[in-house]
Structures are given as structure tokens and as C-alpha cells.
Design a protein around this motif. Sequence first.
Motif, PDB file in Angstrom:
ATOM      1  N   MET A  21     -43.470 -81.731  43.791  1.00 54.19           N
ATOM      2  CA  MET A  21     -42.507 -82.284  42.839  1.00 54.19           C
ATOM      3  C   MET A  21     -42.749 -83.770  42.611  1.00 54.19           C
ATOM      4  SD  MET A  21     -39.076 -80.304  44.175  1.00 54.19           S
ATOM      5  CE  MET A  21     -37.950 -81.100  43.031  1.00 54.19           C
ATOM      6  N   LEU A  22     -43.014 -84.498  43.685  1.00 53.00           N
ATOM      7  CA  LEU A  22     -43.272 -85.927  43.540  1.00 53.00           C
ATOM      8  C   LEU A  22     -44.518 -86.179  42.708  1.00 53.00           C
ATOM      9  CD1 LEU A  22     -42.450 -87.268  47.111  1.00 53.00           C
ATOM     10  CD2 LEU A  22     -41.185 -87.714  45.012  1.00 53.00           C
ATOM     11  N   LEU A  23     -45.519 -85.357  42.895  1.00 55.05           N
ATOM     12  CA  LEU A  23     -46.743 -85.501  42.126  1.00 55.05           C
ATOM     13  C   LEU A  23     -46.466 -85.314  40.632  1.00 55.05           C
ATOM     14  CD1 LEU A  23     -49.742 -86.021  42.795  1.00 55.05           C
ATOM     15  CD2 LEU A  23     -50.110 -83.552  42.641  1.00 55.05           C
ATOM     16  N   LEU A  24     -45.610 -84.362  40.312  1.00 56.62           N
ATOM     17  CA  LEU A  24     -45.253 -84.118  38.910  1.00 56.62           C
ATOM     18  C   LEU A  24     -44.447 -85.279  38.325  1.00 56.62           C
ATOM     19  CD1 LEU A  24     -44.235 -80.367  39.214  1.00 56.62           C
ATOM     20  CD2 LEU A  24     -46.225 -81.247  37.989  1.00 56.62           C
ATOM     21  N   MET A  25     -43.577 -85.848  39.168  1.00 54.36           N
ATOM     22  CA  MET A  25     -42.698 -86.922  38.681  1.00 54.36           C
ATOM     23  C   MET A  25     -43.345 -88.297  38.789  1.00 54.36           C
ATOM     24  SD  MET A  25     -38.916 -85.708  39.991  1.00 54.36           S
ATOM     25  CE  MET A  25     -39.414 -85.284  41.670  1.00 54.36           C
ATOM     26  N   ASP A  26     -44.599 -88.337  39.244  1.00 54.53           N
ATOM     27  CA  ASP A  26     -45.284 -89.614  39.406  1.00 54.53           C
ATOM     28  C   ASP A  26     -45.487 -90.319  38.071  1.00 54.53           C
ATOM     29  OD1 ASP A  26     -46.648 -91.731  40.438  1.00 54.53           O
ATOM     30  OD2 ASP A  26     -48.481 -90.650  40.886  1.00 54.53           O
ATOM     31  N   ARG A  27     -45.789 -89.556  37.026  1.00 53.91           N
ATOM     32  CA  ARG A  27     -46.061 -90.171  35.725  1.00 53.91           C
ATOM     33  C   ARG A  27     -45.188 -89.619  34.602  1.00 53.91           C
ATOM     34  NH1 ARG A  27     -51.193 -89.741  38.080  1.00 53.91           N
ATOM     35  NH2 ARG A  27     -52.253 -91.735  38.315  1.00 53.91           N
ATOM     36  N   CYS A  36     -38.446 -76.456  37.131  1.00 51.22           N
ATOM     37  CA  CYS A  36     -38.398 -75.025  37.459  1.00 51.22           C
ATOM     38  C   CYS A  36     -39.544 -74.277  36.780  1.00 51.22           C
ATOM     39  CB  CYS A  36     -37.065 -74.427  37.035  1.00 51.22           C
ATOM     40  SG  CYS A  36     -35.651 -74.963  38.027  1.00 51.22           S
ATOM     41  N   SER A  37     -39.798 -74.613  35.524  1.00 48.79           N
ATOM     42  CA  SER A  37     -40.859 -73.934  34.784  1.00 48.79           C
ATOM     43  C   SER A  37     -42.223 -74.237  35.373  1.00 48.79           C
ATOM     44  CB  SER A  37     -40.834 -74.371  33.308  1.00 48.79           C
ATOM     45  OG  SER A  37     -39.630 -73.987  32.694  1.00 48.79           O
ATOM     46  N   VAL A  38     -42.455 -75.469  35.743  1.00 46.08           N
ATOM     47  CA  VAL A  38     -43.760 -75.850  36.274  1.00 46.08           C
ATOM     48  C   VAL A  38     -43.985 -75.273  37.668  1.00 46.08           C
ATOM     49  CG1 VAL A  38     -45.203 -77.785  36.990  1.00 46.08           C
ATOM     50  CG2 VAL A  38     -43.851 -77.961  34.895  1.00 46.08           C
ATOM     51  N   SER A 107     -48.249 -77.630  29.436  1.00 41.95           N
ATOM     52  CA  SER A 107     -47.595 -76.680  28.532  1.00 41.95           C
ATOM     53  C   SER A 107     -46.134 -77.056  28.300  1.00 41.95           C
ATOM     54  CB  SER A 107     -47.691 -75.268  29.123  1.00 41.95           C
ATOM     55  OG  SER A 107     -47.001 -74.353  28.322  1.00 41.95           O
ATOM     56  N   VAL A 108     -45.440 -77.464  29.376  1.00 35.24           N
ATOM     57  CA  VAL A 108     -44.035 -77.858  29.261  1.00 35.24           C
ATOM     58  C   VAL A 108     -43.880 -79.081  28.361  1.00 35.24           C
ATOM     59  CG1 VAL A 108     -42.117 -78.882  30.548  1.00 35.24           C
ATOM     60  CG2 VAL A 108     -43.256 -76.841  31.423  1.00 35.24           C
ATOM     61  N   LEU A 109     -44.727 -80.080  28.557  1.00 36.69           N
ATOM     62  CA  LEU A 109     -44.661 -81.282  27.715  1.00 36.69           C
ATOM     63  C   LEU A 109     -45.048 -80.962  26.276  1.00 36.69           C
ATOM     64  CD1 LEU A 109     -46.207 -83.944  30.139  1.00 36.69           C
ATOM     65  CD2 LEU A 109     -43.797 -83.478  29.676  1.00 36.69           C
ATOM     66  N   ARG A 112     -42.040 -79.788  24.474  1.00 34.45           N
ATOM     67  CA  ARG A 112     -41.205 -80.921  24.038  1.00 34.45           C
ATOM     68  C   ARG A 112     -41.667 -81.416  22.673  1.00 34.45           C
ATOM     69  NH1 ARG A 112     -40.770 -85.628  28.537  1.00 34.45           N
ATOM     70  NH2 ARG A 112     -39.620 -84.533  30.175  1.00 34.45           N
ATOM     71  N   GLN A 113     -42.979 -81.643  22.552  1.00 32.65           N
ATOM     72  CA  GLN A 113     -43.537 -82.156  21.308  1.00 32.65           C
ATOM     73  C   GLN A 113     -43.334 -81.170  20.177  1.00 32.65           C
ATOM     74  OE1 GLN A 113     -44.702 -85.183  20.738  1.00 32.65           O
ATOM     75  NE2 GLN A 113     -45.044 -84.679  18.580  1.00 32.65           N
ATOM     76  N   SER A 114     -43.468 -79.886  20.494  1.00 35.27           N
ATOM     77  CA  SER A 114     -43.307 -78.854  19.466  1.00 35.27           C
ATOM     78  C   SER A 114     -41.893 -78.857  18.910  1.00 35.27           C
ATOM     79  CB  SER A 114     -43.639 -77.475  20.040  1.00 35.27           C
ATOM     80  OG  SER A 114     -45.007 -77.410  20.400  1.00 35.27           O
ATOM     81  N   LYS A 115     -40.907 -79.037  19.797  1.00 37.08           N
ATOM     82  CA  LYS A 115     -39.509 -79.068  19.339  1.00 37.08           C
ATOM     83  C   LYS A 115     -39.285 -80.233  18.393  1.00 37.08           C
ATOM     84  CE  LYS A 115     -37.420 -76.844  23.382  1.00 37.08           C
ATOM     85  NZ  LYS A 115     -36.525 -77.022  24.554  1.00 37.08           N
ATOM     86  N   SER A 116     -39.860 -81.390  18.762  1.00 36.57           N
ATOM     87  CA  SER A 116     -39.721 -82.562  17.896  1.00 36.57           C
ATOM     88  C   SER A 116     -40.412 -82.327  16.561  1.00 36.57           C
ATOM     89  CB  SER A 116     -40.323 -83.792  18.593  1.00 36.57           C
ATOM     90  OG  SER A 116     -40.255 -84.918  17.757  1.00 36.57           O
TER      91      SER A 116
END
Length: 313
Positions: A21-27, A36-38, A107-109, A112-116
Amino acid sequence: MNAAPIFDDLTTLGDATRSRMLLLMDRNELTVSELCSVLQLPQSTVSRHLKTLLDGGWISSRREATSRYYTLAPDERGPVAKRLWALLREQVGTTASADQDARRLKSVLGRRQSKSQEFFESAAGQWDKLRADLFGRGSHLQALPALLDSAWAVGDLGCGTGQVAAALAPFVNRVIAVDRSGEMLQTARRRLKEFVNVDVRRGELETLPIEDAELDAATLLLVLHHLADPSAALREAARVLKPGGRLLISDMLPHDHEEYRRQMGHVWLGFGDDQLKGLLGSAGFVDVRIVHQQSNPDAKGPALFVASARRRS
């Protein structure tokens, strides 16, 4: 005997899921649902680990509308924690789990871009109205004065009620606002009283109450058509500008509204390109550029132009 704080950190970081989780939230700032999805874990598990990391000061969170975003915050823990995280990141970042997490995060990010993108594609035809409803007409244009040099002194020549000076004042070092009408200046002073960097002066544009080369830039917005001798005002503008200083003019293109002379005291029924270039050249300006503005269908008056020029060095 109290244990050293590093042992608490080792306990917190010793869990493989929390390390991922920390690795994902690093950047990235991520929500619970995105984590949860990741991680492919239930919300209860992710929330439990987030609480542990929050309590340990390893992450921070912020609320945005109904969502809460989490991100790594090792800088708040001091140099020991930063070194510990650097070591752990190097080890965890090369695992197969971290590689899979990185793929799912992309894919999750992307979603986000797709919704925008979907929003803008669906709203393209109504975007101008939507933006105006949300932020007011012309709100996007209010940011443009930030392009000016913050050290500049700018003259609002023929300032009227001070609307332009008020728009410029937050972005430049000093504004000198000049007008010959006492009534206009009373309104301008009320509007501009909160700006300590605005100097409101009464004077004629043909004999400006400004020192030689005092200004970096100056504006003459819907002013020239009121002047019996525009060339004199332009020569004065050149005098008060520094060498290389910029002049911005907006006024009407030639028109046949003769009634404006009676109703509003207009002396000139607009200016043609060649006429304006001649006036500016004679006054000592170079690099003249004139752009005809698009007509506003809601406007009742003539079409306008914008001209910019530089005082000859």
C-alpha cells in the motif's frame, strides 16, 4: 524501559500488504476504493491497514467532496523513517506483487482520466455555459493578468471607474490610474480603496501626471475615440513608458453610428488599421500588432480591435 520508535515502525512496515500500500501511495493520492481495486482486497481489510498507517504517521489523508485521498508522508516522520522507507521501497518494489499492483494501478488511474474525458466529450456543446454558471462569465479571462511581470508599474490611462486597474492590481507591483473626470475618479477610488498599490490621479491624457519613463506598460481601453487629439495622447503614453515598454489599446473599428457623437461625446467614429498604425508610428511606437475581435452577438455596439505596440528603444 521504552522500546525505540523504530521497533514500532518495523512492526508497521513488516506487514506485506501495508508495504504494498505504501508503495502505491508513494507517488499517488488514492481512495479506499482505488486501493481495493489495485490490491484486490475487501474494503474492511484496506481500511484496517490504512488506520494502522495513519496512526503510525506513515500516511496523510485529505477530504475532497465525498471522497478521501491517502498518500505517503514519510517526510513528517524525520530522517530515520525516510531511510527506512527508502530501504523497504527498494526491496518491495522489485517483487512480483509490486509489478502486478503497478499494472492494476495504471488501469485504475486510466479510469479516472476516462471519466474526465467522458464528461468533457458529453459537455462540449454546453461547456461555455456550464463554466459561466459555475464561475461567472469571463472567469477564465480573469487569470490572464498573471502573465504580467509582477515587478511592473502599469498605467491605466483613461481609467474611468477603475475596473481595469482593479483587475491589474493583484498581479503587478504598482498601478497608476489616470482620468480627467472627477466623478469617474470618485467611483474609481471607492472601487480601488482595498489596493494599496494603486495610485489614482486626476489629469489629462494629453499631459499625463506621470514622470518620464515611469511605466513598464500602459493601457488605453475604449479611450482614444473620446480624444480630440489622439496623437497627443499617444505621444504622452510613449513619454511615460520606459524604452521597450508596452502599450495596449482597445477601441472601435470604423462605424457609422453618428448618434454616438451626441449621446456619448464620441469624437472619432472608430479607427482603421492604417490610421492607427500611422498614429502609433508617429508617436514613437514600433512592433504594432492589431487584432480584430470577434463580434459578441449580445453586444449592441460596433466591433472592437485590440492593438499592442512597443515604445521605440
